[in-house]
Design a protein around this motif. Structure first.
Motif, mmCIF file in Angstrom:
data_model
loop_
_atom_site.group_PDB
_atom_site.id
_atom_site.type_symbol
_atom_site.label_atom_id
_atom_site.label_comp_id
_atom_site.label_asym_id
_atom_site.label_seq_id
_atom_site.Cartn_x
_atom_site.Cartn_y
_atom_site.Cartn_z
ATOM 1 N N TYR A 190 13.508 34.606 -22.237
ATOM 2 C CA TYR A 190 13.178 33.646 -21.292
ATOM 3 C C TYR A 190 14.370 33.292 -20.508
ATOM 4 O O TYR A 190 15.375 33.461 -20.477
ATOM 5 C CB TYR A 190 12.827 32.257 -22.294
ATOM 6 N N CYS A 191 14.000 32.727 -19.339
ATOM 7 C CA CYS A 191 14.618 31.620 -18.287
ATOM 8 C C CYS A 191 14.900 30.568 -18.926
ATOM 9 O O CYS A 191 13.927 29.902 -19.421
ATOM 10 C CB CYS A 191 14.137 31.816 -17.019
ATOM 11 N N CYS A 222 20.416 27.310 -14.215
ATOM 12 C CA CYS A 222 19.530 28.081 -14.649
ATOM 13 C C CYS A 222 20.091 29.680 -14.861
ATOM 14 O O CYS A 222 20.876 29.937 -14.261
ATOM 15 C CB CYS A 222 17.995 28.129 -14.159
ATOM 16 N N CYS A 237 18.660 33.690 -15.806
ATOM 17 C CA CYS A 237 17.439 34.388 -16.294
ATOM 18 C C CYS A 237 17.999 35.802 -16.932
ATOM 19 O O CYS A 237 18.596 36.632 -15.483
ATOM 20 C CB CYS A 237 16.313 34.800 -15.389
ATOM 21 N N THR A 265 21.612 33.892 -12.146
ATOM 22 C CA THR A 265 22.444 32.456 -12.625
ATOM 23 C C THR A 265 22.480 31.712 -11.261
ATOM 24 O O THR A 265 22.871 32.088 -10.518
ATOM 25 C CB THR A 265 23.732 32.842 -13.437
ATOM 26 N N THR A 282 12.807 26.067 -21.193
ATOM 27 C CA THR A 282 12.302 27.384 -21.176
ATOM 28 C C THR A 282 11.195 27.795 -20.277
ATOM 29 O O THR A 282 9.963 27.263 -20.165
ATOM 30 C CB THR A 282 12.042 28.126 -22.455
ATOM 31 N N SER A 339 10.002 34.852 -18.629
ATOM 32 C CA SER A 339 11.226 35.668 -17.867
ATOM 33 C C SER A 339 10.411 35.897 -16.704
ATOM 34 O O SER A 339 9.198 36.078 -16.300
ATOM 35 C CB SER A 339 11.338 37.174 -18.629
ATOM 36 N N CYS A 386 13.349 30.172 -12.267
ATOM 37 C CA CYS A 386 14.891 30.504 -11.943
ATOM 38 C C CYS A 386 15.143 31.405 -10.872
ATOM 39 O O CYS A 386 14.780 32.624 -11.206
ATOM 40 C CB CYS A 386 15.795 30.791 -13.266
ATOM 41 N N GLN A 427 15.565 26.127 -8.438
ATOM 42 C CA GLN A 427 14.585 26.083 -9.750
ATOM 43 C C GLN A 427 13.373 25.322 -9.591
ATOM 44 O O GLN A 427 13.348 24.576 -8.939
ATOM 45 C CB GLN A 427 15.241 25.219 -10.955
ATOM 46 N N TYR A 458 8.500 25.644 -16.105
ATOM 47 C CA TYR A 458 9.051 25.571 -17.461
ATOM 48 C C TYR A 458 8.074 25.145 -18.360
ATOM 49 O O TYR A 458 7.301 23.975 -18.312
ATOM 50 C CB TYR A 458 10.360 24.772 -17.253
#
Length: 128
Positions: free
Chosen positions: A32-33, A50, A52, A58, A98, A101, A105, A110, A115
């Motif tokens: 997950y991200c 965040c 991923c 990142t 979370t 994927s 993020c 974000q 989420y």
């Protein structure tokens, strides 16, 4: 049942450090991200950082770059936010969350609405 628990907040003096933890059950975080958000009194929620792993992304918001570091411990199914050189303006309730994927993020920021599972929040207060 998925549960996300964030912890590690507290009262710290300006210039101090804290490490927040985000532990999940029911899902494996490396698929997950993971995002950290914060909300200060009277302000809107903002994305802080965040990560991923599948996408290799990142992200840090500008105000925390060079001070905060997001990391993950797969064995503990936990994501951390190391916060150094804390400032009074970092005072807020911090939440981890979370996202599937590939969602939530991005290199440019974000999207909180992407989420799915959120922690209950942990208070960070930076004050002398």
């Amino acid at each position: 049942q998925v549960q996300v628990v964030d912890s590690g907040g507290g009262l710290v003096q300006p210039g101090g450090s804290l490490r927040l933890s985000c532990q999940a059950s029911g899902i494996a975080l490396d698929y997950y991200c993971i995002g950290w958000f914060r909300q200060a009194p009277g302000k809107e929620r903002e994305g802080v950082s965040c990560f991923c792993s599948k996408a290799g992304i990142t992200y840090y918001t500008e105000s925390v770059k060079g001070r905060f570091t997001i990391s993950r411990d797969n064995a503990k199914n936990t994501v951390y936010l190391q916060m150094n050189s804390l400032k009074p303006e970092d005072t807020a309730v911090y939440y981890c969350a979370t996202a599937d994927s590939g969602y939530g993020c991005y290199a440019t920021g974000q999207n909180s609405y992407e989420y799915d599972y959120w922690g209950q929040g942990t208070q960070v207060t930076v004050s002398s």
